[in-house]
Design an enzyme around this catalytic site. Structure first.
Site, short mmCIF file in Angstrom:
data_model
loop_
_atom_site.label_atom_id
_atom_site.label_comp_id
_atom_site.label_asym_id
_atom_site.label_seq_id
_atom_site.Cartn_x
_atom_site.Cartn_y
_atom_site.Cartn_z
N VAL A 71 0.81 -1.23 0.00
CA VAL A 71 0.00 0.00 0.00
C VAL A 71 0.83 1.27 0.00
CG1 VAL A 71 -1.99 -1.11 1.09
CG2 VAL A 71 -0.22 -0.05 2.53
N ASN A 97 -5.83 -2.32 7.62
CA ASN A 97 -5.07 -2.75 8.79
C ASN A 97 -3.61 -2.32 8.78
OD1 ASN A 97 -4.40 -4.62 11.13
ND2 ASN A 97 -3.18 -5.55 9.50
N SER A 149 -5.88 3.47 16.86
CA SER A 149 -5.16 3.10 18.08
C SER A 149 -5.60 4.03 19.19
CB SER A 149 -3.65 3.23 17.86
OG SER A 149 -2.95 3.18 19.08
N TYR A 162 3.51 8.74 15.34
CA TYR A 162 2.50 7.67 15.33
C TYR A 162 1.19 8.17 15.92
CZ TYR A 162 0.21 3.23 16.42
OH TYR A 162 -0.69 2.20 16.51
N SER A 165 -0.49 10.38 13.49
CA SER A 165 -1.07 9.65 12.36
C SER A 165 -2.39 9.00 12.75
CB SER A 165 -0.09 8.60 11.83
OG SER A 165 0.02 7.49 12.70
N LYS A 166 -2.48 8.47 13.96
CA LYS A 166 -3.72 7.81 14.37
C LYS A 166 -4.82 8.81 14.68
CE LYS A 166 -2.42 3.59 13.77
NZ LYS A 166 -3.02 2.78 12.70
N ILE A 195 -1.58 -4.90 22.00
CA ILE A 195 -2.12 -6.23 21.74
C ILE A 195 -0.95 -7.18 21.50
CG2 ILE A 195 -3.63 -7.59 20.23
CD1 ILE A 195 -5.16 -5.44 21.74
#
Length: 257
Positions: A71, A97, A149, A162, A165-166, A195
């Site tokens: 991607v 995902n 997230s 990060y 971005s979320k 997780i």
């Protein structure tokens, strides 16, 4: 809606495309959707990977294909989507995902670090959603489920890009849900805590770090991939027919405090 477990909570006859499907949360989502009755397209950075997952899904009696889908390039996203349509006829469910989380203090972030995170976590998700949505419009609707997230709503030291971005994923989800509702496309996101996956293993195997994470979670444990995948299945199924633009946090209570 009349209650019927097999139809209300199942996805029989649907076609699901899962990006980053080889392992971790992507793999768990593919298995959950297959168990729910869907035919599965495994979007893979390396199409030669995940043969074991393909076999496991075939044993359930489901149609499944592997598609080359790095991607990071829009052209490969487009060719992968077209291949799924050609082979399985449609895409009813998209699970975005793919994501990365390189750890770096904000003062040490390089341009390449920044570009990698934003391109994979935001740009790739947007264009995958766009290309799939064009097909969903033609067929009368669909479900798009984005992997966000808890980091999209809290701060994590050494993870500024990060987290950024979320947060973008969360707002993208709401914008696309609003814009595409008229086409009967529901767009939602799930926002997990830490997780147990191959991606988090390097951090969670550190006993001190692992305990520090557990101490932040009121339920007192690390999450399992299946606990995220079950919510993805719910969002893909008729049971969630009036839900769109939501970010469902799966964090054991972390963000309550």
């Amino acid at each position: 809606m009349e209650y019927n477990e097999s139809t209300t909570y199942g996805v029989k006859g649907k076609v699901a495309l899962i990006t980053g499907a080889a392992k971790g949360l992507g793999r768990a989502c593919a298995l959950a959707l297959a168990k729910g009755g869907a035919e599965i397209a495994l979007g893979l950075r390396d199409v030669n990977s995940a043969s074991d997952l393909e076999s496991e899904i075939k044993l359930m009696g489901r149609n499944v294909i592997r598609v080359q889908m790095d991607v990071s390039t829009v052209q490969e996203i487009q060719s992968a989507v077209e291949k799924v349509i050609d082979n399985l006829g449609k895409i009813d469910i998209l699970v975005n995902n793919v994501g990365v989380a390189p750890a770096n203090e904000a003062l040490d972030v390089t341009e390449s670090d920044y570009d990698l995170t934003m391109n994979l976590n935001v740009k790739a998700m947007f264009f995958t959603s766009q290309m799939v949505a064009k097909h969903m419009i033609k067929q009368g609707g669909g479900r798009i489920i984005n992997m966000s997230s808890q980091a999209g709503t809290i701060t994590l030291d050494d993870e500024s890009v990060y987290c950024m971005s979320k947060a973008a994923v969360n707002h993208m989800t709401k914008n696309l849900a609003s814009e595409w509702a008229r086409y009967n496309i529901q767009v939602n996101a799930v926002a997990p805590t830490f997780i147990e996956t191959p991606g988090t293993e390097p951090w969670l195997k550190d006993k001190e770090f692992r305990q520090s994470v557990i101490d932040r979670i009121p339920l007192g444990r690390i999450g399992k991939p299946e606990e995220v995948a079950s919510v993805v299945l719910f969002l893909a199924a008729p049971a969630s027919s009036l839900i769109t633009g939501e970010i469902i946090t799966i964090d054991g209570g972390w963000t309550l405090k």
